[in-house]
Scaffold this active site. Sequence first.
Site, PDB file in Angstrom:
ATOM      1  N   TYR A 287       0.820  -1.208   0.000  1.00 31.78           N
ATOM      2  CA  TYR A 287       0.000   0.000   0.000  1.00 31.78           C
ATOM      3  C   TYR A 287       0.856   1.261   0.000  1.00 31.78           C
ATOM      4  O   TYR A 287       2.033   1.253   0.356  1.00 31.78           O
ATOM      5  CB  TYR A 287      -0.927   0.013   1.223  1.00 31.78           C
ATOM      6  CG  TYR A 287      -0.191   0.120   2.539  1.00 31.78           C
ATOM      7  CD1 TYR A 287       0.034   1.364   3.136  1.00 31.78           C
ATOM      8  CD2 TYR A 287       0.303  -1.005   3.186  1.00 31.78           C
ATOM      9  CE1 TYR A 287       0.718   1.467   4.340  1.00 31.78           C
ATOM     10  CE2 TYR A 287       0.985  -0.917   4.384  1.00 31.78           C
ATOM     11  CZ  TYR A 287       1.188   0.314   4.961  1.00 31.78           C
ATOM     12  OH  TYR A 287       1.873   0.432   6.136  1.00 31.78           O
ATOM     13  N   PHE A 298       1.708   9.694   3.990  1.00 33.13           N
ATOM     14  CA  PHE A 298       1.879   9.524   5.426  1.00 33.13           C
ATOM     15  C   PHE A 298       2.278   8.096   5.797  1.00 33.13           C
ATOM     16  O   PHE A 298       2.677   7.840   6.932  1.00 33.13           O
ATOM     17  CB  PHE A 298       0.593   9.911   6.178  1.00 33.13           C
ATOM     18  CG  PHE A 298      -0.631   9.140   5.760  1.00 33.13           C
ATOM     19  CD1 PHE A 298      -0.901   7.892   6.294  1.00 33.13           C
ATOM     20  CD2 PHE A 298      -1.501   9.662   4.826  1.00 33.13           C
ATOM     21  CE1 PHE A 298      -2.023   7.183   5.903  1.00 33.13           C
ATOM     22  CE2 PHE A 298      -2.637   8.957   4.439  1.00 33.13           C
ATOM     23  CZ  PHE A 298      -2.897   7.707   4.975  1.00 33.13           C
ATOM     24  N   ASP A 299       2.189   7.138   4.870  1.00 27.66           N
ATOM     25  CA  ASP A 299       2.578   5.759   5.193  1.00 27.66           C
ATOM     26  C   ASP A 299       2.757   4.978   3.898  1.00 27.66           C
ATOM     27  O   ASP A 299       2.133   5.298   2.870  1.00 27.66           O
ATOM     28  CB  ASP A 299       1.512   5.092   6.069  1.00 27.66           C
ATOM     29  CG  ASP A 299       2.064   3.883   6.824  1.00 27.66           C
ATOM     30  OD1 ASP A 299       3.270   3.603   6.662  1.00 27.66           O
ATOM     31  OD2 ASP A 299       1.318   3.228   7.569  1.00 27.66           O
ATOM     32  N   ILE A 313      -8.486  -0.189   9.294  1.00 23.83           N
ATOM     33  CA  ILE A 313      -9.598   0.754   9.234  1.00 23.83           C
ATOM     34  C   ILE A 313     -10.725   0.179   8.368  1.00 23.83           C
ATOM     35  O   ILE A 313     -10.502  -0.674   7.516  1.00 23.83           O
ATOM     36  CB  ILE A 313      -9.137   2.121   8.691  1.00 23.83           C
ATOM     37  CG1 ILE A 313      -8.539   1.970   7.290  1.00 23.83           C
ATOM     38  CG2 ILE A 313      -8.162   2.776   9.640  1.00 23.83           C
ATOM     39  CD1 ILE A 313      -8.138   3.292   6.663  1.00 23.83           C
ATOM     40  N   TYR A 339      -9.838   7.502   9.950  1.00 22.99           N
ATOM     41  CA  TYR A 339      -9.490   7.804  11.332  1.00 22.99           C
ATOM     42  C   TYR A 339     -10.455   8.778  11.979  1.00 22.99           C
ATOM     43  O   TYR A 339     -10.238   9.208  13.110  1.00 22.99           O
ATOM     44  CB  TYR A 339      -8.059   8.344  11.398  1.00 22.99           C
ATOM     45  CG  TYR A 339      -7.032   7.298  11.013  1.00 22.99           C
ATOM     46  CD1 TYR A 339      -6.530   6.410  11.959  1.00 22.99           C
ATOM     47  CD2 TYR A 339      -6.587   7.182   9.704  1.00 22.99           C
ATOM     48  CE1 TYR A 339      -5.609   5.442  11.607  1.00 22.99           C
ATOM     49  CE2 TYR A 339      -5.665   6.213   9.337  1.00 22.99           C
ATOM     50  CZ  TYR A 339      -5.181   5.347  10.291  1.00 22.99           C
ATOM     51  OH  TYR A 339      -4.265   4.385   9.946  1.00 22.99           O
ATOM     52  N   PHE A 356      -5.584   5.577  -0.811  1.00 21.89           N
ATOM     53  CA  PHE A 356      -4.658   4.454  -0.718  1.00 21.89           C
ATOM     54  C   PHE A 356      -4.553   3.760  -2.077  1.00 21.89           C
ATOM     55  O   PHE A 356      -5.576   3.390  -2.659  1.00 21.89           O
ATOM     56  CB  PHE A 356      -5.134   3.426   0.326  1.00 21.89           C
ATOM     57  CG  PHE A 356      -4.824   3.785   1.746  1.00 21.89           C
ATOM     58  CD1 PHE A 356      -3.592   3.465   2.308  1.00 21.89           C
ATOM     59  CD2 PHE A 356      -5.751   4.442   2.525  1.00 21.89           C
ATOM     60  CE1 PHE A 356      -3.326   3.786   3.628  1.00 21.89           C
ATOM     61  CE2 PHE A 356      -5.484   4.771   3.838  1.00 21.89           C
ATOM     62  CZ  PHE A 356      -4.256   4.442   4.388  1.00 21.89           C
TER      63      PHE A 356
END
Length: 363
Positions: A287, A298-299, A313, A339, A356
């Site tokens: 991902y 962010f990731d 999530i 979130y 994503f």
Amino acid sequence: QFWFWFCLSSPLSGGSAAMFVAWQLRPGSAVAIKDTIPAGTRRLHLTNACLTADSSKAVLLWRSGGEALTLLRLSQAELSASMNVQVELDGSHSYSLEVVGGSVDVAGFVELTEEADDARIARKMSEKRPVKEAAVKAGDAKSSAKPSAPAAKGLSAQQKAEARKSEPKKAEVPAAKKASAQAAAPEKQAPRQPEKEVKDFVAAKTFAGKRPGMVFKKGAQGVGYYRDLGPMATGTKRKADDKGAKASNSQQRKVVTAAGGLRYEVMKAAPPGAVRAKKGQHVQVRYDGRLASNGKRFDKGTIRFKLGGGEVIKGWDLGVADMQVGEHRRLLIPAALGYGAQGAPPDIPRNADLTFDVELLRV
């Protein structure tokens, strides 16, 4: 084998610095906790464990001094499990992790003291500073390395005259070449003659030879020469084909709306006959997560989880469902399925919509 990386969205309510940690444990070898975590760690959290693909079962043990404590038992019926183990690391005890019967991947995070986090930041800044200083010194060296002028001072007039005679003379261009170059220059710069305008129709009872840009035939205005318009049908067909190709591409990238306001588009289809993920199965996904508002990442990484089990999530449980191995999707997840109003500071703000790009690696 051991590795760790920075926590991008800290789960700690107090805002203290944290780092993700992970181990790959093999039977017959213990991992000393003190040797594999950053200095200044005050608390260790163990959160997840997963059986590797080459193992059928395993037992995860925690050792403190001479005592052993069983944390988890994994098998083909339960390939992964969550846990909530917290250990205060005060330096007075030695701790280790080991497995029996198979290989296990263990993950969690550590809390750092303020002094340790400050030292980590200072160490990173010191690693970047020498590079900048070296670049500045290299620039100074280049600017200072100017060719020195010949020491002409102190020479007599006779010595200066002899020095001028010894200098090599510049090659002179022969006069004949100069003249030919000047004669050729006007030819290159001469403006192009405008082409003669082709008329739409010139009446002629008989064919009197070819005319540039025209064709002799009997048409709406009678017999004569008509402007040659070329094969219009072919060009029209090509434009229609281009429109059809664009329409086909837009249909392939159609955005699908799912439950809860989730939207996704298939970026790359899976190969024919690929396995499809179903609720309750363990899946592994690659991902890349970004904020929908500005595209800031962010990731990024890979993760293995139980589909529909609430381990990730809600937008992931809905968006990865029904994917095939090898398929790429772009998930457009609203804040309610991500979130929510709390966010995940500092990288994910409150009520943030997320994007994503996910690829299903295996089921």
